[in-house]
Design an enzyme around this catalytic site. Structure first.
Site, mmCIF file in Angstrom:
data_model
loop_
_atom_site.group_PDB
_atom_site.id
_atom_site.type_symbol
_atom_site.label_atom_id
_atom_site.label_comp_id
_atom_site.label_asym_id
_atom_site.label_seq_id
_atom_site.Cartn_x
_atom_site.Cartn_y
_atom_site.Cartn_z
ATOM 1 N N ARG A 1 5.222 -36.570 -7.977
ATOM 2 C CA ARG A 1 4.017 -35.771 -8.231
ATOM 3 C C ARG A 1 4.343 -34.279 -8.238
ATOM 4 O O ARG A 1 3.847 -33.545 -9.086
ATOM 5 C CB ARG A 1 2.956 -36.075 -7.176
ATOM 6 C CG ARG A 1 2.376 -37.457 -7.336
ATOM 7 C CD ARG A 1 1.369 -37.766 -6.270
ATOM 8 N NE ARG A 1 0.861 -39.119 -6.424
ATOM 9 C CZ ARG A 1 0.299 -39.819 -5.470
ATOM 10 N NH1 ARG A 1 0.151 -39.296 -4.261
ATOM 11 N NH2 ARG A 1 -0.126 -41.035 -5.704
ATOM 12 N N ARG B 1 24.288 -34.467 2.810
ATOM 13 C CA ARG B 1 24.290 -35.902 3.076
ATOM 14 C C ARG B 1 25.569 -36.372 3.746
ATOM 15 O O ARG B 1 25.608 -37.462 4.324
ATOM 16 C CB ARG B 1 24.075 -36.689 1.777
ATOM 17 C CG ARG B 1 25.304 -36.773 0.899
ATOM 18 C CD ARG B 1 25.004 -37.324 -0.477
ATOM 19 N NE ARG B 1 26.182 -37.722 -1.182
ATOM 20 C CZ ARG B 1 27.082 -36.893 -1.724
ATOM 21 N NH1 ARG B 1 26.921 -35.595 -1.620
ATOM 22 N NH2 ARG B 1 28.122 -37.358 -2.367
#
Length: 149
Positions: free
Chosen positions: A31, A104
């Site tokens: 979105r 990460r």
């Protein structure tokens, strides 16, 4: 009997909730960055969130299997603690990857190490149980006899 495994069940439910949270983060990113399904590419910010979620989902079945095998055949308590550590590592991995690809790495190594501990516990637990059941040999009793000498 089931009370021995309640912590494993709690960690499993927490793991499912974590995966759900990661999925909702992808929806939010879609979105925010206007990436409609079924597209999986878009701005780098979206792609990092998407990849982090997919990577975590790829390891989820492995984690659940070794968590339960380790808990059933080795130690429910130790396995549950390792499960919580793994979930913490995956959460840090997700957050780090969402911010920057290099973010990460440390959590990925941490969670991989915890996963290997669970694999080791699972293997030892299954091997010892098979020795007791099929060979009438108790490796833990043998080891304790050797160490006590």
């Amino acid at each position: 009997m089931l009370e021995h495994f309640v912590c494993l069940a709690a960690v499993s439910v927490l793991a499912v909730l974590e995966q759900t949270y990661f999925g909702f983060q992808v929806i939010y990113a879609r979105r925010t960055y206007k990436v409609s399904p079924p597209c999986t590419s878009g701005p780098p910010e979206f792609e990092r969130v998407f990849r982090a979620q997919v990577n975590c989902a790829e390891y989820f079945p492995l984690f659940i299997v070794v968590l339960w095998v380790s808990g059933l055949f080795f130690s429910p308590g130790l396995s549950s603690v390792c499960g919580l550590l793994y979930l913490y590592g995956r959460y840090q991995y997700f957050r780090g990857y969402a911010e920057a690809a290099k973010g990460r790495l440390a959590p990925m190594y941490f969670s991989a190490a915890v996963l290997w501990v669970l694999v080791t516990f699972s293997s030892l637990g299954v091997l010892c149980t098979m020795c007791r059941v099929y060979l009438d040999l108790d490796p833990t009793r043998l080891l304790s006899a050797v160490w006590s000498k």
